[in-house]
Design a protein around this motif. Structure first.
Motif, PDB file in Angstrom:
ATOM      1  N   ASP A 128       0.854  -1.172  -0.093  1.00  0.00           N
ATOM      2  CA  ASP A 128      -0.015  -0.023  -0.029  1.00  0.00           C
ATOM      3  C   ASP A 128       0.885   1.283  -0.066  1.00  0.00           C
ATOM      4  OD1 ASP A 128      -2.215   1.648   0.077  1.00  0.00           O
ATOM      5  OD2 ASP A 128      -2.915   1.025   2.192  1.00  0.00           O
ATOM      6  N   LEU A 129       0.545   2.271  -0.254  1.00  0.00           N
ATOM      7  CA  LEU A 129       1.060   3.627  -0.254  1.00  0.00           C
ATOM      8  C   LEU A 129       1.510   3.705   1.133  1.00  0.00           C
ATOM      9  CD1 LEU A 129       1.504   6.096  -2.248  1.00  0.00           C
ATOM     10  CD2 LEU A 129      -0.554   6.923  -1.439  1.00  0.00           C
ATOM     11  N   VAL A 131       1.624   6.551   2.715  1.00  0.00           N
ATOM     12  CA  VAL A 131       1.079   7.871   3.479  1.00  0.00           C
ATOM     13  C   VAL A 131      -0.281   7.715   3.749  1.00  0.00           C
ATOM     14  CG1 VAL A 131       0.747  10.099   3.169  1.00  0.00           C
ATOM     15  CG2 VAL A 131       2.689   9.130   2.030  1.00  0.00           C
ATOM     16  N   SER A 132      -0.771   7.972   5.051  1.00  0.00           N
ATOM     17  CA  SER A 132      -2.071   7.901   5.143  1.00  0.00           C
ATOM     18  C   SER A 132      -2.998   9.224   5.701  1.00  0.00           C
ATOM     19  CB  SER A 132      -2.511   6.893   6.479  1.00  0.00           C
ATOM     20  OG  SER A 132      -1.690   7.517   7.526  1.00  0.00           O
ATOM     21  N   PHE A 134      -4.053  12.699   3.830  1.00  0.00           N
ATOM     22  CA  PHE A 134      -3.829  13.518   2.504  1.00  0.00           C
ATOM     23  C   PHE A 134      -4.600  14.887   2.947  1.00  0.00           C
ATOM     24  CE2 PHE A 134      -4.056   9.209   1.609  1.00  0.00           C
ATOM     25  CZ  PHE A 134      -2.921   9.007   0.825  1.00  0.00           C
ATOM     26  N   ILE A 165     -10.445  13.989   3.979  1.00  0.00           N
ATOM     27  CA  ILE A 165     -11.588  13.408   3.688  1.00  0.00           C
ATOM     28  C   ILE A 165     -11.579  12.052   4.207  1.00  0.00           C
ATOM     29  CG2 ILE A 165     -13.066  12.587   1.506  1.00  0.00           C
ATOM     30  CD1 ILE A 165     -12.519  15.668   1.666  1.00  0.00           C
TER      31      ILE A 165
ATOM     32  N   ASN B  36      -4.631   2.955   2.208  1.00  0.00           N
ATOM     33  CA  ASN B  36      -4.269   4.285   1.849  1.00  0.00           C
ATOM     34  C   ASN B  36      -4.677   5.017   0.610  1.00  0.00           C
ATOM     35  OD1 ASN B  36      -3.377   4.518   4.575  1.00  0.00           O
ATOM     36  ND2 ASN B  36      -1.020   3.820   3.906  1.00  0.00           N
ATOM     37  N   LYS B  39      -7.996   5.971   0.043  1.00  0.00           N
ATOM     38  CA  LYS B  39      -8.265   7.401   0.789  1.00  0.00           C
ATOM     39  C   LYS B  39      -7.699   8.320  -0.260  1.00  0.00           C
ATOM     40  CE  LYS B  39      -7.598   9.164   5.520  1.00  0.00           C
ATOM     41  NZ  LYS B  39      -6.611   8.985   6.574  1.00  0.00           N
ATOM     42  N   LEU B  40      -6.647   8.109  -1.100  1.00  0.00           N
ATOM     43  CA  LEU B  40      -6.176   8.908  -2.109  1.00  0.00           C
ATOM     44  C   LEU B  40      -7.140   9.145  -2.918  1.00  0.00           C
ATOM     45  CD1 LEU B  40      -4.140  10.657  -3.744  1.00  0.00           C
ATOM     46  CD2 LEU B  40      -3.092   8.412  -4.294  1.00  0.00           C
ATOM     47  N   LYS B  42     -10.604   8.608  -2.786  1.00  0.00           N
ATOM     48  CA  LYS B  42     -11.611   9.338  -1.985  1.00  0.00           C
ATOM     49  C   LYS B  42     -11.332  10.812  -2.037  1.00  0.00           C
ATOM     50  CE  LYS B  42     -13.563   5.904   0.917  1.00  0.00           C
ATOM     51  NZ  LYS B  42     -13.407   5.626   2.281  1.00  0.00           N
TER      52      LYS B  42
END
Ligand SMILES: [Fe+2]
Ligand SMILES: [Fe+2]
Ligand SMILES: [Fe+2]
Ligand SMILES: [Fe+2]
Ligand SMILES: [Fe+2]
Ligand SMILES: [Fe+2]
Lengths: 166, 166
Positions: A128-129, A131-132, A134, A165, B36, B39-40, B42
């Motif tokens: 997964d990326l 970074v959580s 944004f 978000i 993550n 979330k990006l 979204k």
């Protein structure tokens, strides 16, 4: 006679736009004091989202996350490379207020493409990326990772205009 | 060379569809365990909503609630009268799974048009709609006022599939 594939593209476009219109109309109704009508617009917007998602699925366009990211990168790149530059030029020549959001979008789409490219790299490595957090500029759509900047690099909005978000 | 008005219509359509795609891609990423990246997607979906709303405003298409309701009634009526019937017929002839959502949407849009007509009547009398509870069928987009039905009249989904928005 249109094919079902063409019909799905047309109806996906129609439902997507209806969703956006109703969300904007809901805000306007709220401002005018029509609370229940605002709620009706929001509820119907969600109905159109359901229709749009169904059509997108029937088009076979909800693929693996790797493929979805590639499609997103292609779309963003098309927008900031080919779609928005002539639109911005024309709106500036016209002195049309559209130039403001055309300029913001042009800048934001390039950032989106880069973030999706990072995400795709992670997925290709099976992770997964990393970074959580944004931070979205609610004025122009610019996204920053980790923490909100003091000032938006695209539209100069101040830090308090940044939102998270979900 | 396209006019700025034409450009706004094209970019509104593009941003609206990008918003829907990213929302669907976010769900898919979540399912695949990429929290993550979900979330990006979204967050970027919301950026495209901001762009779409800006373009819609620049088009002058966010009017008074009375005018917005009339535009919504016209759009819904066009969909259930002219757009969806031949699409459904073609998908049924093809045995294409698109027929399911075409049928649901056809039924739901007529209900939406009727609800918007009620709302417009209220606005014309200078009052808000006298209903504050809207139950949305999360399968087909049907909306019921006051209480969720035992079974959806359009898609036969059971009561537990009904949701309230906001
Ligand atoms: Fe719809
Ligand atoms: Fe974007
Ligand atoms: Fe910004
Ligand atoms: Fe955008
Ligand atoms: Fe509708
Ligand atoms: Fe239903």
């Amino acid at each position: 006679m249109a094919t079902t594939n063409e019909n799905l593209k047309e109806s996906f476009a129609g439902e997507s736009q209806a969703n956006q219109k109703y969300r904007a109309f809901a805000k306007k109704a709220e401002k005018e004091g029509f609370k229940n009508i605002s709620k009706l617009f929001k509820t119907t917007a969600e109905a159109e989202r359901i229709h749009a998602e169904g059509h997108l699925a029937a088009l076979g366009m909800i693929a693996s996350t790797a493929d979805n990211l590639q499609a997103a990168i292609d779309g963003e790149t098309e927008e900031f490379s080919n779609m928005y530059p002539p639109m911005l030029e024309q709106a500036e020549a016209d002195g049309h207020k559209a130039k403001i959001m055309f300029k913001f979008a042009l800048g934001a789409e390039e950032v989106h493409a880069n973030l999706y490219a990072k995400a795709l790299e992670a997925v290709k490595n099976g992770v997964d990326l990393d970074v959580s957090e944004f931070y979205l500029c609610s004025v122009c759509g610019y996204i920053e990772l980790g923490a909100a900047p003091e000032k938006c690099p695209i539209c100069s909005a101040k830090q308090s205009k940044f939102v998270q978000i979900d």
